[in-house]
Design an enzyme around this catalytic site. Structure first.
Site, mmCIF file in Angstrom:
data_model
loop_
_atom_site.group_PDB
_atom_site.id
_atom_site.type_symbol
_atom_site.label_atom_id
_atom_site.label_comp_id
_atom_site.label_asym_id
_atom_site.label_seq_id
_atom_site.Cartn_x
_atom_site.Cartn_y
_atom_site.Cartn_z
ATOM 1 N N ARG A 66 0.858 -1.184 0.000
ATOM 2 C CA ARG A 66 0.000 0.000 0.000
ATOM 3 C C ARG A 66 0.895 1.235 0.000
ATOM 4 O O ARG A 66 1.630 1.483 0.957
ATOM 5 C CB ARG A 66 -0.940 0.049 1.209
ATOM 6 C CG ARG A 66 -1.737 1.355 1.230
ATOM 7 C CD ARG A 66 -3.000 1.334 2.057
ATOM 8 N NE ARG A 66 -2.783 1.361 3.487
ATOM 9 C CZ ARG A 66 -3.737 1.659 4.380
ATOM 10 N NH1 ARG A 66 -4.967 1.953 3.971
ATOM 11 N NH2 ARG A 66 -3.477 1.631 5.664
ATOM 12 N N ASP A 265 -33.112 -22.364 -11.817
ATOM 13 C CA ASP A 265 -33.032 -21.641 -13.077
ATOM 14 C C ASP A 265 -31.672 -20.950 -13.169
ATOM 15 O O ASP A 265 -30.770 -21.214 -12.366
ATOM 16 C CB ASP A 265 -34.191 -20.658 -13.223
ATOM 17 C CG ASP A 265 -34.280 -19.672 -12.060
ATOM 18 O OD1 ASP A 265 -33.348 -19.664 -11.217
ATOM 19 O OD2 ASP A 265 -35.259 -18.913 -11.995
#
Length: 284
Positions: A66, A265
């Site tokens: 970082r 589905d």
């Protein structure tokens, strides 16, 4: 690549940097920003470089650095990293306080200039960053959006609560932006690293929102986070059953089918595929 747990380690603590991989995190972040006091920045840069250029430092996880937020400080961060061995051992860069897509592009350009074209983990921790999250996620170098609730709360003047309603919109917007642009979404940290129950509850909620991983600030947080983001045996069994039934239904020309009394589905098929992908990545 799996990023269930993302563990920060202060960049000015060499013994902690070398031990960080032992925590079992999927990503370890060597922090040059908030975890380092302003007067120790240069020391942290040198320390991180020394660890990353050590040939004996070769952890089996993603190593991220970082950098700082200000462009001039980022230049100093990258210059120090460039001054080390020909190939330092790090795999990505985290950009704090990302507020525009241009922030990511500028960092990516700097990395290119230093011959280190690496993925960027963009930390969204301000009102401007939250509003620009879709554009930041769409930047080509962005590989993940990381949500930072504490800095965001300070930026907007919100009061942090146990319920987290003050950050819910931002938390949801970040994960939606990441999903829309096929980025990982990493959730905010739990600051009380001694409260495991709170950590487990917050991680479970992050998973419900759709996050792929969570920040950690202490090695003790890594295990519960990894466990929560790893599908359990029942989930894997369900997913395998769904995909097996899908193959059978496809062979018979059926678009909708049943598994254990549940109609399946396309959305549930996609969920099953995500479960198996996450299980596979976690067990590699």
């Amino acid at each position: 690549m799996v990023r269930r747990s993302v563990l920060f380690t202060p960049g000015d603590r060499p013994e902690m940097l070398r031990k960080a991989p032992n925590a079992g995190a999927d990503v370890i972040v060597f922090d040059l920003e908030d975890a380092v006091s302003p007067r120790r920045k240069d020391e942290a840069r040198e320390t991180v470089r020394e660890v990353l250029e050590d040939p004996e430092f070769d952890p089996d996880c993603e190593v991220c650095v970082r950098v700082n937020a200000e462009p001039s400080a980022i230049d100093r961060d990258l210059e120090e990293l460039r001054s080390g061995a020909e190939r330092l051992r790090f795999d990505s860069v985290m950009l704090p306080k990302a507020t525009t897509a241009e922030d990511v592009r500028e960092l990516a350009d700097s990395l290119e200039a230093y011959d280190r074209p690496l993925p960027v983990l963009a930390l969204i921790e301000s009102a401007a960053g939250v509003l620009a999250a879709p554009e930041i996620a769409a930047a080509p170098a962005t590989d993940a959006l990381v949500f930072g609730a504490e800095d965001l709360s300070a930026d907007v003047g919100a009061t942090r609560t146990a319920e987290g309603t003050e950050i819910l919109y931002a938390r949801e917007r970040v994960v939606l932006a990441a999903a829309a642009h096929d980025c990982d979404a990493i959730d905010t940290l739990v600051t009380d690293f001694g409260d495991e129950e709170r950590l487990r509850e917050d991680t479970a909620f992050a998973i419900e929102l759709g996050y792929d991983g969570k920040l950690a600030i202490h090695p003790a947080q890594v295990g519960p986070i990894n466990e929560a983001f790893t599908p359990d045996a029942d989930e894997v069994e369900w997913a395998e059953s769904v995909l097996a039934a899908e193959r059978e239904a496809d062979a018979e020309g059926r678009g909708v089918f049943e598994v254990d009394g549940e109609m399946i589905d396309a959305p549930l098929i996609a969920q099953a595929e995500r479960i198996l992908a996450r299980a596979d990545a976690a067990n590699r």
